[in-house]
Design a protein around this motif. Structure first.
Motif, PDB file in Angstrom:
ATOM      1  N   SER A   2       0.956  -1.165  -0.104  1.00  0.00           N
ATOM      2  CA  SER A   2      -0.081  -0.073   0.055  1.00  0.00           C
ATOM      3  C   SER A   2       0.983   1.062  -0.007  1.00  0.00           C
ATOM      4  O   SER A   2       2.109   1.331   0.239  1.00  0.00           O
ATOM      5  N   GLY A   3       0.310   2.476  -0.108  1.00  0.00           N
ATOM      6  CA  GLY A   3       1.026   3.485  -0.365  1.00  0.00           C
ATOM      7  C   GLY A   3       1.423   4.093   0.978  1.00  0.00           C
ATOM      8  O   GLY A   3       2.638   4.599   0.711  1.00  0.00           O
ATOM      9  N   LYS A   4       0.962   3.454   2.047  1.00  0.00           N
ATOM     10  CA  LYS A   4       1.786   3.838   3.473  1.00  0.00           C
ATOM     11  C   LYS A   4       2.930   3.238   3.572  1.00  0.00           C
ATOM     12  O   LYS A   4       3.410   3.707   4.745  1.00  0.00           O
ATOM     13  N   ASN A  27      -1.364  11.611   7.478  1.00  0.00           N
ATOM     14  CA  ASN A  27      -2.083  10.359   7.140  1.00  0.00           C
ATOM     15  C   ASN A  27      -0.742   9.217   7.211  1.00  0.00           C
ATOM     16  O   ASN A  27      -1.168   8.211   6.636  1.00  0.00           O
ATOM     17  N   TYR A  29       2.157   8.374   6.258  1.00  0.00           N
ATOM     18  CA  TYR A  29       2.956   7.849   5.030  1.00  0.00           C
ATOM     19  C   TYR A  29       4.404   8.255   5.328  1.00  0.00           C
ATOM     20  O   TYR A  29       4.887   8.975   5.943  1.00  0.00           O
ATOM     21  N   LEU A 181      -2.456  11.672  -2.565  1.00  0.00           N
ATOM     22  CA  LEU A 181      -2.562  10.709  -1.728  1.00  0.00           C
ATOM     23  C   LEU A 181      -3.264   9.806  -2.524  1.00  0.00           C
ATOM     24  O   LEU A 181      -2.760   8.186  -2.424  1.00  0.00           O
ATOM     25  N   LYS A 182      -4.352   9.900  -3.275  1.00  0.00           N
ATOM     26  CA  LYS A 182      -4.742   9.069  -4.282  1.00  0.00           C
ATOM     27  C   LYS A 182      -3.815   8.386  -5.116  1.00  0.00           C
ATOM     28  O   LYS A 182      -3.858   7.180  -5.129  1.00  0.00           O
ATOM     29  N   THR A 184      -0.558   8.180  -4.498  1.00  0.00           N
ATOM     30  CA  THR A 184       0.270   7.275  -4.068  1.00  0.00           C
ATOM     31  C   THR A 184      -0.301   6.053  -3.750  1.00  0.00           C
ATOM     32  O   THR A 184       0.431   5.079  -3.830  1.00  0.00           O
ATOM     33  N   ASP A 185      -1.534   6.163  -3.312  1.00  0.00           N
ATOM     34  CA  ASP A 185      -2.116   4.718  -2.909  1.00  0.00           C
ATOM     35  C   ASP A 185      -2.078   3.709  -4.235  1.00  0.00           C
ATOM     36  O   ASP A 185      -1.901   2.388  -4.285  1.00  0.00           O
ATOM     37  N   GLY A 188       1.263   2.302  -4.865  1.00  0.00           N
ATOM     38  CA  GLY A 188       1.793   1.387  -4.148  1.00  0.00           C
ATOM     39  C   GLY A 188       0.775   0.004  -4.389  1.00  0.00           C
ATOM     40  O   GLY A 188       1.396  -1.105  -3.993  1.00  0.00           O
ATOM     41  N   ASP A 189      -0.537   0.251  -4.867  1.00  0.00           N
ATOM     42  CA  ASP A 189      -1.311  -1.104  -5.112  1.00  0.00           C
ATOM     43  C   ASP A 189      -1.050  -1.526  -6.513  1.00  0.00           C
ATOM     44  O   ASP A 189      -1.631  -2.695  -6.657  1.00  0.00           O
TER      45      ASP A 189
END
Length: 320
Positions: A2-4, A27, A29, A181-182, A184-185, A188-189
């Motif tokens: 995931s992005g985090k 958030n 990250y 954020l969108k 990055t997620d 990551g996914d």
């Protein structure tokens, strides 16, 4: 992943970039490093000025790098040592390939336009100057040519009739932070589809070059709408300007921050009318621009009524 869970290096300099960095930090990250502009002397005292991004990064205890040159071998080593999975760019300078290719998941940029429109340094300004009714932000993967990489996501916002570039900037700053954020997620996914800009049809691509002082000078022979759009597109910074010429030959450089249109015909462009108390208007080719906010050289920004209380040279005034 995931992005985090990604190790992120963030690059940016002005206030516009702070909102995105703040969204990542708040958030949770993993921002492992922040790259921003070197401190520069500013103001009368020439004190060193720190970028908005640096100030926020310091408050959060983040690792900060401020390279003079992005190809400097020592900087490249420091950047490699951060072992980033992803780099995020918001309002920074052009990156050399050795930098943007470094992370295993690449580098994406947040740009203040609906790409492929308005590639360049001043997209928000030019969208308003050109009278557009809509703008937005785009995230895209960096490639060799500036602002031409494959698009990841876009978000739109209307440009209202009374919006200045300051209004649109503040709105897009928040919209852009959410889009970072969108994006990055999704990276990551692995849940994104990159769209080549060449595949997006556009009748005419509008550029967004850097704005210089001459671009900000008002040409009173243009239409009232063109002039009002220029004023809105440069307010509050760097601001549209004109010279006001007094009867005794003084030239008063003047910044104009807002004006309304008053339709009229058979006007001599540059003619100034004022009651000396509550209004001042300047003739364009097809109407008056009723000035509401302005700033005489060496003075502070004022509402027109406040300015006129202490300004008694309106008779015979001309705009040039």
């Amino acid at each position: 992943m995931s992005g985090k869970n990604l190790r992120i290096v963030f690059m940016g300099t002005p206030d516009f970039a702070v909102a995105s960095l703040k969204a990542l930090v708040e958030n949770n990250y993993q921002v492992v490093g922040v790259i921003t502009a070197p401190d520069k002397p500013a103001g009368r005292g020439r004190k060193l000025h720190e970028s908005a991004v640096k100030k926020y990064a310091q408050e959060q205890g983040l690792k900060i790098l401020q390279p003079e040159k992005l190809k400097n071998p020592d900087f490249i080593k420091e950047l490699e040592a951060l072992n980033a999975d992803l780099q995020i760019i918001v309002a920074f300078r052009m990156l050399p390939e050795i930098v943007w290719r470094m992370p295993r998941l690449g580098t994406f940029n947040l740009h203040g336009s609906l790409l492929p429109q308005y590639r360049g340094a001043a997209p928000l300004n030019w969208a308003i100057i050109n009278g557009d009714k809509e703008t937005g932000v785009t995230t895209f993967l960096l490639s060799h040519e500036i602002d031409t990489g494959a698009i990841l996501f876009r978000e739109t916002t209307p440009i209202n009739d009374n919006d200045t570039v300051g209004d649109v900037h503040d709105r897009l700053m928040e919209i852009g932070a959410k889009l970072v954020l969108k994006t990055t997620d999704a990276i990551g996914d692995g849940t994104y589809t990159a769209i080549e800009q060449d595949s997006i049809s556009a009748t005419e691509l509008k550029p967004a070059p850097k704005i210089f002082k001459d671009d900000c000078r008002i040409d009173w022979s243009q239409s009232a709408l063109q002039i009002r759009n220029l004023i809105r597109g440069l307010s509050p910074y760097p601001a549209a300007w004109t010279e006001l010429l007094t009867l005794d030959g003084q030239s008063l450089p003047t910044k104009i921050y807002f004006a309304d249109i008053e339709p009229a015909s058979k006007l001599q462009p540059g003619t100034v009318e004022s009651d000396g108390k509550s209004y001042l208007k300047i003739a364009a080719a097809d109407g008056w621009l009723r000035i509401t906010d302005l700033q005489l050289s060496g003075k502070k920004r004022m509402h027109i009524a406040d300015l006129l209380r202490g300004f008694h040279q309106t008779e015979g005034l001309q705009a040039k």
